[in-house]
Design a protein around this motif. Structure first.
Motif, PDB file in Angstrom:
ATOM      1  N   ALA A  42       0.829  -1.209   0.000  1.00 25.13           N
ATOM      2  CA  ALA A  42       0.000   0.000   0.000  1.00 25.13           C
ATOM      3  C   ALA A  42       0.864   1.260   0.000  1.00 25.13           C
ATOM      4  CB  ALA A  42      -0.910  -0.022   1.226  1.00 25.13           C
ATOM      5  N   ARG A  43       1.859   1.294   0.866  1.00 25.04           N
ATOM      6  CA  ARG A  43       2.682   2.498   1.039  1.00 25.04           C
ATOM      7  C   ARG A  43       3.486   2.816  -0.229  1.00 25.04           C
ATOM      8  NH1 ARG A  43       5.158   4.931   5.788  1.00 25.04           N
ATOM      9  NH2 ARG A  43       3.173   4.537   6.772  1.00 25.04           N
ATOM     10  N   LYS A  74       1.224   3.824  -3.318  1.00 27.53           N
ATOM     11  CA  LYS A  74       0.821   5.234  -3.281  1.00 27.53           C
ATOM     12  C   LYS A  74       1.907   6.141  -3.868  1.00 27.53           C
ATOM     13  CE  LYS A  74      -2.327   5.928   0.458  1.00 27.53           C
ATOM     14  NZ  LYS A  74      -2.380   6.168   1.888  1.00 27.53           N
ATOM     15  N   ALA A  75       3.170   5.715  -3.674  1.00 31.64           N
ATOM     16  CA  ALA A  75       4.291   6.518  -4.171  1.00 31.64           C
ATOM     17  C   ALA A  75       4.631   6.147  -5.617  1.00 31.64           C
ATOM     18  CB  ALA A  75       5.504   6.316  -3.270  1.00 31.64           C
ATOM     19  N   ARG A  77       5.373   0.021  -7.934  1.00 37.97           N
ATOM     20  CA  ARG A  77       4.582  -1.212  -7.928  1.00 37.97           C
ATOM     21  C   ARG A  77       5.427  -2.437  -8.230  1.00 37.97           C
ATOM     22  NH1 ARG A  77       1.470   2.858  -9.411  1.00 37.97           N
ATOM     23  NH2 ARG A  77      -0.298   3.202  -8.027  1.00 37.97           N
TER      24      ARG A  77
END
Lengths: 436, 142
Positions: A41-42, A45-46, A49
């Motif tokens: 998730a963290r 978001k940035a 992937r």
């Protein structure tokens, strides 16, 4: 010039190759991190992937910081990146608010950590012919086991006594001709103050070296220890989130600590703006562990304040050096080598109804050791007038604090309203231990 | 039940002075007092003319103060009398926890103030043994 290396190929690797190795290992670490729900998730978001989204070491700065709170919020398994069957050990530290943090290791993780520690020990000039007395606490605290396995790998004779019991420490040092110790600087000074009492002189000992860690100390303290014992003392740096000791260590030139950059990517940031600072500037140490699979930690904010040096070292190692720790960017206290947050003390006090909500924490020097004094107020409405109840209350506070923070404090009972009341941010901690 | 005041104090100068001032300002008479020392803190135990009024005044000034039940027994100020009293209690295996005695100036009478687990039981034993246990009016007006 130059000194012998445990693993010259890595320790003296040229900078471009070292950076190439770091990039390869960073990508591998990101791959594992993406297996955890937290980092998926963290990092997502940035915009990260896949490991291929990291194209150069500069891309490290795209990765958000990881904090101790993240570790707590994802306790116990949110940051585990491997199959549970592949975990061979865990280390956990007590949390600031009751929730602990946990770090897992695979067999390979432990193997690499042990290599780093063996390399650190060897860099000081210690060898297999040495007798190593490990006076750091064993168990969950990583200082004990970390150095233990590294010393065994070097081939030293290890005396795994752990901390405390000065009389026995000295007896073993004398009987087995201990040449190297691993110890906190305050305990090293304390032991010296007990020599006469135990009827032991320096001539009875064969001590040559001390590895000093687990608490910040000054260059003056190092010099004092070296002079008192007539030995060489080396600074050691690490923390459980980054495995433990072996993150950075001084070589036999004793000019600050080499950060083992094949395993850690160090950065120094401004703790307020989070801007990455250039070498030579003091700020908060941020570390990325690039050799641990079970619990990958990216850009971990250590809260320790230090600076990195660009200039190489006469020893020939290419890994950059870091200054000794100059302080903390949070309110964590280091008491006789044990990390304590004031919030842990507060949490215990708030659970005891017989004392009020106002309290103070005093830190004093008791000889060379630290002394923790917790001052609380009696709560009028629950005061029964029994002296035995007061003594039980004092005892209970002492025991509950010890269970939470490991350190056994001195507890003082005070009259209601007698401790200072603060408007705005309370200054509850009074540190009278003097400057580093 | 007759009562005394137990007040929590830090062990430092001026504590008894501060308590005495509060009671003086409140117009409460102090009949007897003792101090129990436990290192950095202690208890001041007071026998006063008006425990309720004294407790309110002390609480108002921020003191942690509790009213404790006691048995106050009058003992004729004569050789061997205290022994008579203690042997009576020992016979029944009573453990006197916090106890003190004083002699009144007026009648050559000693007063023994006893804290114990079973105070009604203690009272019964002592009265049966011929001792006079003081009531509130008698004690507070000494």
């Amino acid at each position: 010039m130059g000194s012998a290396c445990w693993d010259r190929e890595i320790e003296a690797l040229d900078r471009p190759s070292l950076r190439k190795l770091q990039l390869k290992r960073l990508k591998e670490t990101v791959k594992y991190a993406l297996k955890t729900p937290f980092y998926k998730a963290r990092l997502g978001k940035a915009g990260i992937r896949s490991p291929e989204d990291i194209k150069s070491l500069d891309d490290l700065q795209k990765i958000p910081f990881t904090t101790k709170d993240d570790l707590r919020e994802n306790y116990p398994y949110g940051l585990l990146a491997v199959d549970r069957d592949d975990v061979v050990r865990m280390h956990s530290s007590s949390g600031t608010t009751g929730i602990p943090t946990v770090i897992y290791h695979t067999k390979k993780d432990l193997d690499y950590w042990t290599e780093l520690v063996a390399r650190s020990i060897y860099a000081t000039g210690a060898r297999k012919s040495d007798v190593f007395q490990n006076m750091m606490t064993y168990g969950m605290f990583t200082g004990g086991l970390g150095l233990h396995y590294g010393a065994e790998r070097v081939g030293m004779t290890v005396i795994p006594i752990g901390g405390g019991n000065t009389k026995r420490q000295l007896q073993l040092m004398k009987d087995f001709g201990t040449t190297v110790v691993h110890i906190t600087p305050s305990y090293m000074l304390h032991i010296h103050s007990k020599l006469a009492e135990e009827g032991i002189t320096l001539k009875d000992l064969r001590l040559k070296k001390a590895f000093l860690g687990a608490e910040p100390y000054s260059e003056a303290t190092r010099k004092k220890i070296e002079e008192l014992y007539g030995i060489d003392a080396y600074n050691s740096y690490g923390m459980s989130e980054m495995n433990g000791p072996g993150v950075a260590f001084e070589c036999d030139y004793k000019k600050d600590m080499h950060v083992w950059e094949d395993s850690y990517i160090p950065e120094i940031i401004d703790p307020k703006t989070c801007e990455v600072l250039k070498e030579e500037r003091e700020g908060e140490v941020v570390l990325t562990n690039i050799t641990r699979r079970a619990t990958p930690l990216l850009r971990y904010r250590t809260r320790d304040l230090a600076c990195l040096y660009k200039q190489g070292c006469a020893c020939g190692r290419t890994h950059r050096r870091m200054s000794r720790i100059m302080g903390r960017s949070d309110d964590m206290l280091i008491i006789n080598g044990v990390n304590v947050f004031p919030s842990q003390i507060e949490a215990v006090i708030m659970k005891v109804p017989e004392v009020g909500n106002n309290y103070q924490v005093y830190l004093e020097k008791d000889g060379s050791l630290d002394k923790l004094i917790v001052k609380v107020e009696i709560y009028s409405k629950l005061f029964t007038g029994d002296i035995s109840a007061l003594e039980k209350l004092k005892h209970r506070l002492k025991e509950e604090l010890k269970a939470s923070i490991i350190i056994k404090p001195q507890v003082e009972l005070h009259e209601p309203g007698s401790l200072p009341v603060f408007e705005g941010k309370a200054k509850r901690v009074v540190d009278n231990r003097g400057k580093l | 039940m007759t009562k005394q005041l137990n007040i929590f104090v830090e062990n430092k100068p001026g504590k008894l002075d501060a308590i005495a001032k509060v009671l003086s300002d409140a117009g409460v008479q102090i009949i007897a007092f003792t101090i129990q020392n436990r290192g950095d803190f202690g208890l001041v135990r007071l026998l006063v003319g008006d425990p309720e009024k004294a407790a309110v005044a002390l609480n108002e000034k921020g003191f942690a103060c509790a009213q404790k039940d006691i048995v106050a027994v009058s003992v004729k100020d004569k050789k061997g009398n205290l022994h008579r009293l203690t042997s009576l209690l020992l016979e029944k295996n009573v453990n006197m926890v916090d106890t003190y005695g004083f002699v009144t100036s007026s009648g050559g009478t000693g007063i023994c103030c006893i804290e114990a687990d079973d105070l009604p039981g203690v009272k019964k034993i002592l009265e049966k043994g011929g001792f006079k246990v003081l009531g509130e009016a008698e004690l507070y007006n000494l």
